[in-house]
Scaffold this active site. Structure first.
Site, PDB file in Angstrom:
ATOM      1  N   GLY A  51       0.780  -1.225   0.000  1.00  0.00           N
ATOM      2  CA  GLY A  51       0.000   0.000   0.000  1.00  0.00           C
ATOM      3  C   GLY A  51       0.810   1.273   0.000  1.00  0.00           C
ATOM      4  O   GLY A  51       0.342   2.304   0.498  1.00  0.00           O
ATOM      5  N   SER A  52       2.032   1.238  -0.524  1.00  0.00           N
ATOM      6  CA  SER A  52       2.910   2.414  -0.572  1.00  0.00           C
ATOM      7  C   SER A  52       3.262   2.927   0.814  1.00  0.00           C
ATOM      8  O   SER A  52       3.688   4.076   0.966  1.00  0.00           O
ATOM      9  CB  SER A  52       2.276   3.550  -1.400  1.00  0.00           C
TER      10      SER A  52
ATOM     11  N   GLY B  70       5.311   3.929   3.722  1.00  0.00           N
ATOM     12  CA  GLY B  70       6.725   4.244   3.910  1.00  0.00           C
ATOM     13  C   GLY B  70       7.467   4.587   2.634  1.00  0.00           C
ATOM     14  O   GLY B  70       8.683   4.807   2.661  1.00  0.00           O
TER      15      GLY B  70
ATOM     16  N   ARG C 223      -0.426 -11.855  -5.177  1.00  0.00           N
ATOM     17  CA  ARG C 223      -1.790 -12.061  -4.677  1.00  0.00           C
ATOM     18  C   ARG C 223      -2.721 -11.189  -5.499  1.00  0.00           C
ATOM     19  O   ARG C 223      -2.283 -10.366  -6.317  1.00  0.00           O
ATOM     20  CB  ARG C 223      -1.905 -11.716  -3.190  1.00  0.00           C
TER      21      ARG C 223
END
Length: 397
Positions: A156-157, A159, A278
């Site tokens: 989820g981006s 960091g 996934r």
């Protein structure tokens, strides 16, 4: 023989779809979670949620063994990357169809994934692995600014940041290594070349490319602001992207089940940014079904339980999503217009993620809007009309 059950590890943005699809296939879905209270959406579906430490393989084996005394466990799966390698180990233990756990674990480490892809000759950005601030600065100088810093494990981006100058580089290094970032692995930072060009995301099942989306990931944190299926590409461009993507899967040993691949079209052609082992998160499966007529969740479950899947594309239209993103830290005071936006002809879905009076941080997804129509121009016009209806305000922190 007992009731056929589908075991779902933890929850994710797609999990309600998994529950509903499992029931349509005549299965009894059961969720295993370390914290069932996090999944009110599953509780609303009336699904049984059992508390168990999903990081503890022995505890999961014990719980699944207990369930086998009551149910015929037809399959075990998840929509969450964090536990997908564990899913593979459980499937191996119980002799069920599932992903290769070793391949998943290698792929989930971004540095290891880079090494494998580079060895296979697949075009990727230049990269280095840093464990301290001195190495970050040295490698960034070696690669050349701007560079992207990202944790070697994460989704989820989280960091991730584009650093255009030394000040941004130092600031984000301090953030990552100074205790503010929550690490899921020993702290290590991938210092990566910024591959510039339009981004495309692929949904693959097994070795078949189902769809290619044009994706809008806004720097500096690369939070996704929108998708549109299918991407506007020529047949030769589609073929190049598909060929590179399938080479990735062969190199990584990901020849089973769903895969999501992100790449950018640069002056070198397609350059692979990331391979996610996934299914992509919600609402991507909804858009794929709207655009191509393929229900990725249902077909994934069929594979999990050993049934024959059907990836035949049933129809063709353009599907697009816009994500409404918080532009600051604070509290969401209000969000209005969801009902009228959903009533716009051609709107397939409007979903609010955050209730009023809830704290938000910059980059949080507040809502999404999905539109579908026969043409790209019509889809984009419908989407914009609905988005313009929605209004919200945030009190800055």
């Amino acid at each position: 023989m007992g009731t056929r059950a589908l075991i779902l590890l933890e929850g994710a943005s797609n999990m309600v779809r998994y529950v509903q699809a499992a029931r349509r296939l005549g299965l009894h879905p059961i969720s295993l979670s370390v914290d069932p209270s996090r999944y009110a959406c599953l509780a609303a579906e009336g699904i049984e949620i059992i508390r168990v430490d999903t990081d503890n393989l022995d505890a999961l084996i014990s719980e699944c063994s207990r369930l086998r005394k009551t149910y015929d466990i037809a399959g075990i799966t998840s929509a969450l990357e964090n536990v997908y390698a564990t899913v593979g180990k459980l499937c191996e233990y119980f002799h069920l169809s599932g992903p290769d756990s070793a391949s998943i674990e290698r792929c989930c480490n971004k540095f290891t994934q880079r090494q494998i892809l580079a060895k296979a000759g697949i075009p990727i950005p230049a990269y280095r692995l840093a464990t301290n601030a001195s190495e970050v600065k040295s490698f960034a100088t070696e690669i050349g600014l701007p560079v992207i810093l990202k944790p070697i494990v994460g989704i989820g981006s989280n960091g991730v940041r584009l650093c255009r100058n030394v000040n941004q580089l130092v600031e984000h290094t301090i953030y990552l290594l100074g205790g503010k970032h929550i690490w899921r692995s020993p702290p290590s930072i991938l210092v990566e070349e910024f591959a510039q060009g339009p981004q495309y995301n692929l949904e693959v099942m097994g070795d078949e490319v189902i769809g290619i989306a044009a994706a809008d990931y806004g720097p500096p944190h690369f939070v996704c602001r929108g998708h549109i299926y299918p991407a506007r590409l020529t047949d030769p461009e589609c073929k190049r992207i598909a060929d590179v993507s399938l080479r990735c899967l062969r190199a990584l040993g990901l020849d089973w089940g769903p895969t999501n691949i992100e790449l950018r079209w640069t002056n070198r052609g397609p350059v692979v940014i990331e391979v996610n082992p996934r299914l992509a998160g919600s609402p991507v499966p909804d858009m794929v079904q709207l655009a191509y007529g393929v229900d990725l969740v249902t077909e994934h479950i069929k594979l999990v339980i050993g049934d024959e899947w059907d990836l035949h594309k049933g129809h063709a239209q353009t599907a697009a999503a816009r994500y409404l993103i918080a532009d600051c830290d604070g509290t969401l005071d209000r969000i209005d217009g969801g009902g009228p936006a959903a009533a716009v002809p051609g709107i397939a879905d409007v979903k609010m993620y955050v209730e009023p009076k809830t704290p938000v941080i910059r980059r949080d997804r507040i809502a999404h809007v999905i539109a579908a129509a026969p043409s790209r121009a019509r889809t984009e016009a419908i989407l914009q009309r609905a988005v313009d209806i929605i209004d919200w305000s945030i009190t800055r922190k």
